[in-house]
Design an enzyme around this catalytic site. Structure first.
Site, PDB file in Angstrom:
ATOM      1  N   GLU A 172      -8.459   3.155   9.816  1.00 17.59           N
ATOM      2  CA  GLU A 172      -8.688   4.476   9.201  1.00 17.59           C
ATOM      3  C   GLU A 172     -10.029   4.509   8.482  1.00 17.59           C
ATOM      4  O   GLU A 172     -10.602   5.577   8.278  1.00 17.59           O
ATOM      5  CB  GLU A 172      -7.578   4.784   8.188  1.00 17.59           C
ATOM      6  CG  GLU A 172      -6.327   5.374   8.770  1.00 17.59           C
ATOM      7  CD  GLU A 172      -6.502   6.789   9.303  1.00 17.59           C
ATOM      8  OE1 GLU A 172      -7.033   7.644   8.580  1.00 17.59           O
ATOM      9  OE2 GLU A 172      -6.105   7.026  10.454  1.00 17.59           O
ATOM     10  N   TYR A 213      -6.522   7.879   1.385  1.00 19.35           N
ATOM     11  CA  TYR A 213      -6.035   6.548   1.793  1.00 19.35           C
ATOM     12  C   TYR A 213      -7.197   5.705   2.319  1.00 19.35           C
ATOM     13  O   TYR A 213      -7.386   4.543   1.916  1.00 19.35           O
ATOM     14  CB  TYR A 213      -4.964   6.712   2.880  1.00 19.35           C
ATOM     15  CG  TYR A 213      -4.610   5.430   3.602  1.00 19.35           C
ATOM     16  CD1 TYR A 213      -3.714   4.520   3.056  1.00 19.35           C
ATOM     17  CD2 TYR A 213      -5.169   5.125   4.853  1.00 19.35           C
ATOM     18  CE1 TYR A 213      -3.373   3.338   3.732  1.00 19.35           C
ATOM     19  CE2 TYR A 213      -4.840   3.956   5.526  1.00 19.35           C
ATOM     20  CZ  TYR A 213      -3.947   3.070   4.961  1.00 19.35           C
ATOM     21  OH  TYR A 213      -3.621   1.910   5.630  1.00 19.35           O
ATOM     22  N   SER A 239      -7.982  -1.353   7.263  1.00 15.04           N
ATOM     23  CA  SER A 239      -7.443  -0.427   8.266  1.00 15.04           C
ATOM     24  C   SER A 239      -8.526   0.233   9.112  1.00 15.04           C
ATOM     25  O   SER A 239      -9.619   0.557   8.615  1.00 15.04           O
ATOM     26  CB  SER A 239      -6.673   0.676   7.527  1.00 15.04           C
ATOM     27  OG  SER A 239      -6.404   1.740   8.386  1.00 15.04           O
ATOM     28  N   ALA A 260       0.840  -1.204   0.000  1.00 13.60           N
ATOM     29  CA  ALA A 260       0.000   0.000   0.000  1.00 13.60           C
ATOM     30  C   ALA A 260       0.867   1.243   0.000  1.00 13.60           C
ATOM     31  O   ALA A 260       2.018   1.201   0.449  1.00 13.60           O
ATOM     32  CB  ALA A 260      -0.897   0.040   1.240  1.00 13.60           C
TER      33      ALA A 260
END
Ligand code: NAP
Ligand code: G4F
Length: 365
Positions: A130, A164, A128, A84
């Site tokens: 995130e 992202y 993730s 990534a």
């Protein structure tokens, strides 16, 4: 048993390689071509008889097809997609590249597996925390503190706050689709922040511990002066000085962005073991891996500086708006009940262990 690992040169790729070689796997690491050497974290396994390094780029399907044709056959093959563009702040500056690698790259890998009819391959995707962004569930009332605790788990909705995170969400849904549409054994680990001495130097924890390590070395080189216990004699916004008119050299202060954000930080080696556990299950699924604790950047600074005997870290740090992000994720704290119950996974290292490990490695204590 064979494992193909993309992102093998990264923090997690290197820990996972160590784990799988220990377990007797044949490991094929996939690394993109770079003009400077990027194998620092895996240099200790490059000559291992069960390790092969293949050149490939997750954004280039043809390279994945070649690698899968060469290494994807056989009964037990696992594919760990760890590749990534993984830096959140950077994804605001290079959103297109982030999308091509972190988002579309995952489609490239999954589609190649299906097109080559290699559906026996078990697939792991590095999702993730995130992806949760600014979303969390209020679920626990802490009888001891009287506070309502907020956390994220597999059922929390995604509210991504960066290019992202949006790329990771797309990849996550792609994994689910391939699982359901083609029956792939494809699992996603929704991992909260995990760190350690191999962490990239621009992520906040490592940036802090690396600075401490360099500062300690500088401090030791000034021993005669520091024997008097004096630093910060001529205080300056950007430099730390010793109280010595003969020594005009200062040490640059640590420059950081938002110190108020909270992260659920664990140790990377614990998390790569969880990845492996996911692929040993008879059924594919998605799992949160986290510690269940959250700490602010301030608290990390406090713990890390204390570890080298400095109680007033504020004197050494400059808040620099260049490190603020256009959008921030303020609070991450996971709940790992599913991973505990179904995988038998638990983090083995506490926040204090992690800080100690990182500071001691960088300061060579
Ligand atoms: P990392 O240290 O940044 O490693 C990323 C890896 O991806 C590096 O090996 C990098 O290779 C490789 N890569 C980048 N672009 C590529 C491309 N186009 N083709 C092939 N490889 C490429 O990240 P990490 O911390 O180990 O994280 C591993 C994975 O978990 C990432 O997908 C990350 O987004 C995800 N994740 C990490 C965390 C965490 O807290 N660490 C939490 C949740 C999810 P180079 O060496 O060439 O740059
Ligand atoms: O260390 P960070 O850059 O990690 P971040 O953004 O949480 O992302 C990491 O964890 C994710 C999992 O949740 C992964 F998916 C992702 O790949 C990556 O591994 O920043 C942590 C926090 C942020 O709130 C940031 O604003 O630290 C704050 N921060 C403050 N000063 C800083 C800095 N971050 C960085 N990188 N550099 C600073 O100077």
């Amino acid at each position: 048993m064979k494992a193909i690992i993309t992102g093998v040169t990264g923090q997690d790729g290197s820990h996972l390689t160590d784990l799988l070689l220990e377990k007797g796997y044949e490991v094929v690491g996939v690394s993109r071509r770079t003009s400077t050497d990027n194998t620092e974290r895996i240099k200790h396994v490059l000559d291992h008889p069960n390790f092969t390094l293949e050149s490939g780029d997750i954004a280039d399907s043809s390279s994945l097809v070649r690698i899968l044709e060469n290494h994807g056959h056989g009964l037990q093959v696992e594919f760990y997609n760890l590749a990534a563009q993984s830096h959140v702040a950077e994804s605001f500056k290079q959103p297109g590249v982030t999308w091509d690698i972190t988002g579309k790259g995952v489609l490239n890998a999954l589609q190649s597996i299906v097109d080559l009819d290699l559906k026996h391959i078990r697939f792991y995707q590095a999702s993730s925390s995130e992806m949760f962004g600014s979303s969390f569930d209020y679920k626990t009332y802490n009888v001891h503190t009287g506070e309502i605790e907020q956390y994220q788990d597999e059922d929390t909705k995604f509210l991504p706050q960066s290019p992202y995170a949006i790329a990771k969400c797309a990849a996550h849904y792609m994994v689910r689709l391939f699982r359901e549409a083609y029956g792939l054994h494809a699992s996603a680990g929704i991992l909260f922040n995990h760190e350690g001495p191999r962490r990239g130097e621009t992520f906040v924890t490592r940036k802090i511990t690396k600075w401490i390590g360099e500062f300690i070395k500088w401090k030791n080189s000034q021993q005669g002066v520091f024997a008097q216990g004096q630093i910060g004699g001529r205080d300056h916004e950007n430099y730390i000085y010793v109280e010595d008119p003969l020594n005009p050299e200062g040490f640059p202060k640590l420059r950081l962005g938002n110190l108020e954000a909270s992260r659920d930080w664990g140790y990377a080696g614990d998390y790569t073991e969880g990845m492996w556990m996911m692929l040993q299950q008879s059924q594919p699924d998605d799992y949160v891996l986290c510690t269940g604790e959250t700490h602010t950047i301030r608290q990390f600074l406090n713990a890390a500086f204390k570890h080298v005997g400095i109680n007033n870290w504020e004197n050494y740090v400059v808040v620099d708006p260049q490190f603020y992000r256009p959008a921030e994720v303020d609070y991450l704290r996971g709940k790992n009940t599913k991973a505990k119950e179904k995988l038998g996974w638990e983090p083995k290292h506490s926040f204090e262990d992690l800080v100690k490990k990182m500071v001691e490695s960088d300061a060579q204590l």
